[in-house]
Design an enzyme around this catalytic site. Structure first.
Site, mmCIF file in Angstrom:
data_model
loop_
_atom_site.group_PDB
_atom_site.id
_atom_site.type_symbol
_atom_site.label_atom_id
_atom_site.label_comp_id
_atom_site.label_asym_id
_atom_site.label_seq_id
_atom_site.Cartn_x
_atom_site.Cartn_y
_atom_site.Cartn_z
ATOM 1 N N ARG A 1 -39.880 -17.008 -4.545
ATOM 2 C CA ARG A 1 -40.545 -17.243 -5.835
ATOM 3 C C ARG A 1 -39.508 -17.406 -6.935
ATOM 4 N NH1 ARG A 1 -46.263 -14.245 -5.740
ATOM 5 N NH2 ARG A 1 -46.516 -14.068 -3.487
ATOM 6 N N ASP B 1 -37.552 -13.486 -6.615
ATOM 7 C CA ASP B 1 -38.200 -12.248 -6.185
ATOM 8 C C ASP B 1 -37.462 -11.577 -5.038
ATOM 9 O OD1 ASP B 1 -38.875 -14.155 -4.244
ATOM 10 O OD2 ASP B 1 -40.760 -13.150 -3.787
#
Length: 565
Positions: A285, A280
């Site tokens: 993430r 991300d």
């Protein structure tokens, strides 16, 4: 040269309460006169950073360069003796956590809104991390918020902007600024954790039949991915895409899920790539996705825990314990039970894992929101999880030299041992706050009155019936500091072990985000056809019942979720 400290008069702004990951608002909000300065000064008013070292970095999103200079001016005026800043103000969130820990800094200020879109009309964020490298606990963020409500002035020095494009040291008023290579220390860390020679040997051997693709979504991990996959593992440049970090993330939404990481999904499917991954905006993430094979975050962390003994870091130091956030499926609990490990269910927010790690009771943990990590740092770590998967696949193929083992093989083996926790999340983003609060109030009323207990609800499409066993609001008492976190999400459990969770998220910048989580467990003894069916089929009836029970569509005024993961 002398740089006198000045006090700049200001007035408080409403709504500067940090959420689970700092203060997040639209860029234009932060650009208001004194708005950013107020919040930065409130951070320094809440911590004793005089004579200390502070790390500064972020995901490079729009408005970052100006804010770094603001932090330097205010921090220096408040007595910070040294700043460690990522080159071009870039440091992924995991890399920043590592820098804080490695160089024993007092804390760090990170400029990120994580997976939220960037650009002049989108989101910006500021979060403070403490000396263990993790997000500030509520005792600190609450203090920051109280300061924002009473601030009357902030301190600053008049000094030229620091050139952050060159690695090196410079004197900045009464302080020292050290600009570091943003990538180097993090790559060194990963090489200490994983079996890079084994991974490289496997990838070299299967260059043609096991290509990989990493998609940076134009977030901060682009430079890190190039250093790991191309420079260290020797993969071709075609192994990465969208790895130029851009302040607006190329106009995309840098959230690694099946909806927003469509550039990865499309490329993997079109080119029959067996291993794809994305990260991300700020690098904490990850998503693992191969041709026809999506790994849910809940399964991902459980599988890493199952295979931990092939990862050098855990092989050497052992696994102290496992944990998950409350909405995450219970797959990792099953691993802990089989391996005789302590395990924990905590509220959403990485700071809760940090307490357990610092106490030596937790090694591997994850959140269903595509966050996975371990006690090597105190943040979730997207690239760590991706390299962990490569380490596992390389080890699995070493054990099975006559058959190429891929993502689906790893998943099927796991289900055959532990059963399968079918899991999905529905996100309803930027919905009216009044409707979201009414939804929560209705669920809380059901908790107080017990009106849903023992009620039976049938799915119109599948015919399956679900009997409500309990309804409660999740509450957590930290076993380390004994703090109590209440109202962490409404949970409905059913007699067959299924459950649904409703939670208001604190990661958006405006309106409200409601998340609906659904989980249904099928034991390993079930037919293979049942264990391996698509998640949408395994959950269909339960999702229908969850929407009916909660009256979600009625309260939020929407027919479909923004994102399904």
């Amino acid at each position: 040269m002398s740089f006198p400290i000045k006090d700049v008069p200001t007035k408080p702004y409403d709504g500067q309460k940090p959420g689970t990951s700092g203060l997040r608002k639209r860029v234009k909000v932060f650009q208001q006169e004194h708005y950013t300065e107020n919040f930065v000064q409130s951070i320094f008013d809440s911590i004793d950073a005089k004579g200390q070292t502070i790390v500064i970095g972020g995901d490079g999103r729009y408005f970052s360069p100006e804010t770094v200079q603001t932090i330097l001016r205010i921090g220096s005026a408040n007595g910070v003796s040294k700043f460690i800043v990522g080159k071009d103000s870039i440091l992924s969130t995991p890399a920043a956590s590592n820098i804080i820990r490695k160089y024993k800094a007092y804390g760090g200020i990170l400029l990120t809104a994580s997976h939220n879109p960037g650009g002049p009309d989108n989101d910006f964020g500021i979060k403070y991390n403490v000396s263990n490298g993790g997000p500030a606990p509520e005792s600190v963020t609450n203090k920051i918020y109280e300061k924002t409500k009473t601030i009357q002035s902030y301190k600053s020095i008049d000094a030229p902007a620091v050139d952050l494009s060159k690695v090196g040291e410079t004197t900045y008023g009464p302080s020292e600024v050290t600009v570091i290579d943003s990538v180097k220390d993090y790559v060194i860390l990963l090489e200490e954790l994983f079996d890079f020679p084994l991974i490289k040997q496997f990838l070299d051997l299967h260059r043609t039949d096991f290509p990989i693709l990493f998609d940076g979504l134009h977030g901060v991990t682009g430079p890190y991915a190039k250093a790991i996959f191309i420079d260290t593992l020797g993969l071709p440049k075609s192994s990465v895409q969208n790895c130029v970090a851009l302040p607006d993330f190329g106009g995309g939404h840098p959230d690694p899920n099946l909806t927003y990481a469509h550039t990865l999904v499309d490329a993997v499917e079109a080119n029959n790539i067996p291993f794809g991954a994305a990260s991300d905006g700020d690098g904490d993430r990850n998503m693992i996705y191969g041709k026809g094979a999506f790994v849910t975050p809940s399964d991902s962390v459980a599988i890493i825990a199952h295979w931990a003994d092939v990862i050098p870091y855990f092989k050497k130091g052992g696994v102290k314990g496992l944990a998950r956030s409350m909405p995450t499926s219970k797959a990792i609990d099953l691993v802990a039970q089989k391996k005789g490990l302590e395990y924990f269910e905590v509220p959403t927010g990485w700071k809760f894992f940090g307490n357990l790690m610092d106490a030596g009771r937790l090694s591997i943990c994850g959140e269903e929101s595509f966050g996975t990590g371990s006690d090597h740092i105190r943040e979730k770590d997207g690239l760590w999880a991706i390299v962990a998967w490569l380490n596992i696949i390389a080890a699995a193929n070493k054990e099975s030299p006559n058959k190429l083992v891929g993502i689906n093989d790893i998943l099927k083996e796991f289900y055959s041992i532990y059963g399968r926790s079918f899991f999905s999340r529905y996100d309803y983003e930027e919905v009216p706050s009044d409707g979201a609060n009414a939804l929560v109030a209705n669920l809380n009323e059901a908790i107080d009155t017990g009106s849903l207990n023992n009620s039976v609800h049938a799915s119109a499409s599948t015919g399956n019936s679900f009997t409500v066993a309990s309804v409660y609001n999740f509450e957590y008492k930290d076993p380390i500091d004994h703090s109590v976190s209440k109202n962490q999400g409404q949970v409905i459990t059913f007699s067959d072990g299924s459950r649904v969770v409703f939670r208001l998220s604190g990661t958006g910048s405006q309106g409200a985000t409601v998340r609906l989580y659904v989980e249904r467990y099928v034991p390993a003894s079930a037919p293979v056809s049942e264990l391996e069916k698509p998640a949408s089929e395994g959950l269909k009836g339960l999702i229908e019942v969850a929407l009916e029970l909660s009256k979600l569509k009625q309260y939020l005024g929407v027919d479909e979720p923004t994102v399904i993961t």
